[in-house]
Design an enzyme around this catalytic site. Structure first.
Site, PDB file in Angstrom:
ATOM      1  N   GLU A  94       0.811  -1.231   0.000  1.00  0.00           N
ATOM      2  CA  GLU A  94       0.000   0.000   0.000  1.00  0.00           C
ATOM      3  C   GLU A  94       0.841   1.276   0.000  1.00  0.00           C
ATOM      4  O   GLU A  94       0.596   2.186   0.796  1.00  0.00           O
ATOM      5  CB  GLU A  94      -0.970  -0.026   1.189  1.00  0.00           C
ATOM      6  CG  GLU A  94      -1.867  -1.250   1.161  1.00  0.00           C
ATOM      7  CD  GLU A  94      -2.735  -1.409   2.409  1.00  0.00           C
ATOM      8  OE1 GLU A  94      -2.688  -0.549   3.291  1.00  0.00           O
ATOM      9  OE2 GLU A  94      -3.466  -2.417   2.484  1.00  0.00           O
ATOM     10  N   GLU A 145      -6.529 -10.433  -0.964  1.00  0.00           N
ATOM     11  CA  GLU A 145      -7.309 -10.119   0.243  1.00  0.00           C
ATOM     12  C   GLU A 145      -8.796  -9.977  -0.076  1.00  0.00           C
ATOM     13  O   GLU A 145      -9.483  -9.095   0.445  1.00  0.00           O
ATOM     14  CB  GLU A 145      -6.805  -8.811   0.878  1.00  0.00           C
ATOM     15  CG  GLU A 145      -5.318  -8.790   1.139  1.00  0.00           C
ATOM     16  CD  GLU A 145      -4.842  -7.553   1.901  1.00  0.00           C
ATOM     17  OE1 GLU A 145      -5.682  -6.821   2.464  1.00  0.00           O
ATOM     18  OE2 GLU A 145      -3.622  -7.345   1.948  1.00  0.00           O
TER      19      GLU A 145
HETATM   20  O1  G3I Z   1      -2.870  -7.677  18.993  1.00  0.00           O
HETATM   21  C1  G3I Z   1      -3.617  -6.632  19.599  1.00  0.00           C
HETATM   22  C2  G3I Z   1      -4.201  -7.111  20.871  1.00  0.00           C
HETATM   23  O2  G3I Z   1      -3.167  -7.417  21.759  1.00  0.00           O
HETATM   24  C3  G3I Z   1      -5.124  -6.013  21.440  1.00  0.00           C
HETATM   25  O3  G3I Z   1      -5.773  -6.495  22.557  1.00  0.00           O
HETATM   26  C4  G3I Z   1      -6.173  -5.616  20.395  1.00  0.00           C
HETATM   27  C5  G3I Z   1      -7.048  -4.480  20.871  1.00  0.00           C
HETATM   28  O4  G3I Z   1      -7.658  -3.805  19.793  1.00  0.00           O
HETATM   29  O5  G3I Z   1      -5.505  -5.186  19.258  1.00  0.00           O
HETATM   30  C6  G3I Z   1      -4.726  -6.205  18.679  1.00  0.00           C
HETATM   31  O6  G3I Z   1      -4.119  -5.765  17.516  1.00  0.00           O
HETATM   32  C7  G3I Z   1      -4.977  -5.557  16.418  1.00  0.00           C
HETATM   33  C8  G3I Z   1      -4.600  -6.535  15.327  1.00  0.00           C
HETATM   34  O7  G3I Z   1      -5.345  -6.249  14.171  1.00  0.00           O
HETATM   35  C9  G3I Z   1      -4.833  -7.993  15.704  1.00  0.00           C
HETATM   36  O8  G3I Z   1      -6.185  -8.221  15.919  1.00  0.00           O
HETATM   37  C10 G3I Z   1      -4.809  -4.122  15.960  1.00  0.00           C
HETATM   38  O9  G3I Z   1      -5.302  -3.247  16.950  1.00  0.00           O
HETATM   39  C11 G3I Z   1      -5.527  -3.916  14.677  1.00  0.00           C
HETATM   40  O10 G3I Z   1      -5.216  -2.618  14.163  1.00  0.00           O
HETATM   41  C12 G3I Z   1      -5.099  -4.959  13.660  1.00  0.00           C
HETATM   42  O11 G3I Z   1      -5.839  -4.747  12.510  1.00  0.00           O
HETATM   43  C13 G3I Z   1      -5.378  -5.385  11.337  1.00  0.00           C
HETATM   44  C14 G3I Z   1      -5.020  -4.327  10.295  1.00  0.00           C
HETATM   45  O12 G3I Z   1      -4.661  -4.969   9.080  1.00  0.00           O
HETATM   46  C15 G3I Z   1      -3.831  -3.486  10.753  1.00  0.00           C
HETATM   47  O13 G3I Z   1      -2.685  -4.271  10.829  1.00  0.00           O
HETATM   48  C16 G3I Z   1      -6.475  -6.277  10.826  1.00  0.00           C
HETATM   49  O14 G3I Z   1      -6.683  -7.358  11.739  1.00  0.00           O
HETATM   50  C17 G3I Z   1      -6.095  -6.848   9.461  1.00  0.00           C
HETATM   51  O15 G3I Z   1      -7.186  -7.542   8.914  1.00  0.00           O
HETATM   52  C18 G3I Z   1      -5.718  -5.704   8.530  1.00  0.00           C
HETATM   53  O16 G3I Z   1      -5.312  -6.254   7.304  1.00  0.00           O
HETATM   54  C19 G3I Z   1      -5.030  -5.321   6.251  1.00  0.00           C
HETATM   55  C20 G3I Z   1      -3.913  -5.927   5.409  1.00  0.00           C
HETATM   56  O17 G3I Z   1      -2.807  -6.238   6.208  1.00  0.00           O
HETATM   57  C21 G3I Z   1      -3.509  -4.953   4.289  1.00  0.00           C
HETATM   58  N1  G3I Z   1      -4.662  -4.585   3.498  1.00  0.00           N
HETATM   59  C22 G3I Z   1      -5.826  -4.074   4.228  1.00  0.00           C
HETATM   60  C23 G3I Z   1      -6.233  -5.070   5.319  1.00  0.00           C
HETATM   61  C24 G3I Z   1      -7.469  -4.583   6.053  1.00  0.00           C
HETATM   62  O18 G3I Z   1      -7.202  -3.390   6.735  1.00  0.00           O
END
Ligand code: G3I
Length: 338
Positions: free
Chosen positions: A134, A241
């Site tokens: 991205e 995705e």
């Molecule tokens: O691991 C922590 C956990 O310890 C905590 O309790 C919790 C509280 O909110 O957060 C957890 O981390 C989260 C993580 O996902 C695991 O669930 C983050 O806050 C959250 O921001 C993260 O979101 C991910 C996001 O990427 C950012 O990395 C989504 O699951 C994931 O589906 C999303 O995937 C992205 C692709 O990598 C790139 N393309 C877009 C796609 C959707 O946004």
């Protein structure tokens, strides 16, 4: 027994491409039966990003990713790795040095040491990798997204990341991955970026088209144009995705109460079947199609995109049952003889 019960998504697509989904430590427990039956490739949803792998400089936490890697191998699934060089999920400290912004040289050294440790640990365990994720700007103005990578290294941070990745992972296919690939001006920027990389001899093997599509802004003609344009560059293509959102991107803050109508479901089905059909027709260049999540009970759209609203964007429902449109996709593949 009904033929549909016997044939899985991946079996039905065996002669076209691999089919898979992103996995988390939770989903491999909850969705074990679906994954084992239907998928032959996978990617870690978050576990192989920079932050989860190296939360503090030089401190590596591989355990979550290791579990997904082992699970994929135990179930004979090809594994994609995803996405160290991104504007998200990289600890702020990576960009700092003694209270000041890190220098270009220092940040490049950090990419080098992170990549080296990652590749040594996962050697031979993954076959493709979204190295940079991205990097394109969605809005008018510059082609590249504003990010710490761009600010502190300069626009060649992308090329540099691929050269380093190739050095430590010579046998892995290196992908650039991005979304809104069906929006013409975004597609043009993506094409310009990867054409430039290829012209400069950057080791890029493939294009990851995320396919976070929705029934309002995406249509199949534009999607086919996108696949065709990247195929013409000689790149391998992975749909990385996929999910089909029944709401417009602009409806991000829409009240959670608006229900999905039958008409919206039908449009979701048309997009799903249509994109799988395009991928079958371009199966000489499309090697894998992955959805972003296994079943609707764990989609990022309900958590992050519009928390509290149901989007039902995947191939399996809230109760982990196969959807009608998924059975149709399997039947379409069995019938396809193009
Ligand atoms: O691991 C922590 C956990 O310890 C905590 O309790 C919790 C509280 O909110 O957060 C957890 O981390 C989260 C993580 O996902 C695991 O669930 C983050 O806050 C959250 O921001 C993260 O979101 C991910 C996001 O990427 C950012 O990395 C989504 O699951 C994931 O589906 C999303 O995937 C992205 C692709 O990598 C790139 N393309 C877009 C796609 C959707 O946004």
């Amino acid at each position: 027994m009904d033929a549909r019960e016997m044939v899985s998504l991946s079996e039905a697509h065996k002669k076209f491409f691999q089919v898979g989904a992103c996995l988390s430590n939770e989903s491999i427990k909850r969705h074990d039966a679906i994954i084992k039956k239907h998928f032959n490739c996978a990617v870690a949803e978050n576990a192989m990003k920079w932050g989860p792998i190296e939360p503090k400089e030089g401190i590596f936490t591989f355990a979550e990713a290791d579990e997904i890697v082992k699970y994929s191998h135990d179930n004979q699934m090809a594994l994609r790795a995803h996405a160290p060089i991104w504007h998200m999920m990289v600890p702020d400290d990576v960009f700092m040095d003694g209270g000041k912004p890190a220098s270009r040289e220092h940040l490049i050294e950090r990419i080098d040491s992170h990549t080296k440790a990652f590749c040594e640990h996962f050697k031979g365990q993954f076959s493709s990798w979204d190295v940079v994720n991205e990097a394109i700007n969605d809005f008018p103005g510059e082609d590249l997204r504003q990010s710490k990578w761009l600010e502190l290294i300069g626009p060649d941070y992308i090329d540099i990341a691929y050269h380093i990745a190739r050095q430590y992972a010579p046998d892995v296919q290196l992908f650039y991955n991005d979304y809104n690939e069906f929006v013409p001006y975004k597609r043009e920027r993506m094409l310009k970026l990867v054409k430039g990389m290829l012209d400069r001899g950057v080791p890029l093997d493939g294009m990851g088209l995320q396919a976070h599509v929705n029934i309002v802004e995406c249509n199949l003609d534009e999607y086919e144009r996108t696949v065709e344009a990247f195929a013409a560059l000689g790149l391998r293509i992975h749909i990385t995705e996929m999910d089909v959102n029944p709401y417009s991107l602009r409806d991000r803050v829409f009240p959670p109460s608006s229900p999905i109508t039958e008409e919206m479901h039908q449009k979701q089905e048309q997009l799903y079947r249509g994109i799988f059909d395009i991928c079958r027709r371009y199966s000489d260049v499309v090697d894998a199609v992955l959805t972003w999540g296994v079943a609707d009970d764990m989609t990022w759209l309900d958590r992050e995109f519009c928390a509290g609203r149901e989007h039902q964007p995947l191939l399996f429902d809230q109760n982990n049952n196969i959807k009608k449109w998924t059975e149709q996709i399997i039947e379409d593949a069995m019938r396809y003889n193009g």
